[in-house]
Scaffold this motif. Structure first.
Motif, mmCIF file in Angstrom:
data_model
loop_
_atom_site.group_PDB
_atom_site.id
_atom_site.type_symbol
_atom_site.label_atom_id
_atom_site.label_comp_id
_atom_site.label_asym_id
_atom_site.label_seq_id
_atom_site.Cartn_x
_atom_site.Cartn_y
_atom_site.Cartn_z
ATOM 1 N N VAL A 2 -87.707 39.875 -6.712
ATOM 2 C CA VAL A 2 -86.889 39.151 -7.685
ATOM 3 C C VAL A 2 -85.413 39.334 -7.362
ATOM 4 N N VAL A 3 -85.039 40.570 -6.970
ATOM 5 C CA VAL A 3 -83.642 40.854 -6.639
ATOM 6 C C VAL A 3 -83.198 40.009 -5.452
ATOM 7 N N ALA A 4 -84.052 39.902 -4.438
ATOM 8 C CA ALA A 4 -83.715 39.100 -3.260
ATOM 9 C C ALA A 4 -83.560 37.625 -3.633
ATOM 10 N N THR A 5 -84.418 37.132 -4.488
ATOM 11 C CA THR A 5 -84.321 35.733 -4.920
ATOM 12 C C THR A 5 -83.031 35.493 -5.691
ATOM 13 N N ASN A 6 -82.715 36.409 -6.605
ATOM 14 C CA ASN A 6 -81.473 36.294 -7.376
ATOM 15 C C ASN A 6 -80.248 36.368 -6.474
ATOM 16 N N PHE A 7 -80.285 37.287 -5.486
ATOM 17 C CA PHE A 7 -79.161 37.426 -4.570
ATOM 18 C C PHE A 7 -78.924 36.136 -3.804
ATOM 19 N N GLU A 10 -77.275 33.625 -6.121
ATOM 20 C CA GLU A 10 -75.881 34.000 -6.391
ATOM 21 C C GLU A 10 -75.000 33.746 -5.170
#
Length: 106
Positions: A2-7, A10
């Motif tokens: 999820v963090v990679a997708t959000n990054f 952004e």
């Protein structure tokens, strides 16, 4: 994940808001190349249970690869070794890479 997708989202927003073009965005990555090294798992036919082994060479080269996001501009490979004047490159006049040396590598 999820963090990679959000990054990614952004980062895309930043590029769009700042009007960065993909042509001017570069990525570089360092990798190691084991020079003169045999495969770790040698091939053997179905009849053979194993093949004769040999000591693996630990001569390592550090290589930096860099290109822009569109892929139309690739920088020359940057090769880093221990020796400033290696014997194996003694008679080489030109080399299609950027070459440098450093006493203590990794």
């Amino acid at each position: 994940m999820v963090v990679a997708t959000n990054f990614g989202k952004e980062l895309k927003e930043i590029f769009e808001s700042e009007k960065y073009e993909e042509e001017f965005i570069y990525n570089a990555d360092e990798t190691g190349l084991f020079w003169r090294s045999l495969p770790r798992k040698p091939l053997a036919s179905g009849i053979e249970k194993s093949s004769s082994g040999a000591k693996l060479s630990e001569e390592r080269r550090t290589i930096l690869v860099c290109a822009n996001a569109t892929g139309n501009h690739r920088l020359s490979l940057f090769v880093l070794r221990k020796s400033n004047q290696p014997r194996d490159l003694k008679n080489v006049k030109t080399l299609p890479v950027i070459y440098t040396s450093q006493e203590k590598i990794g």
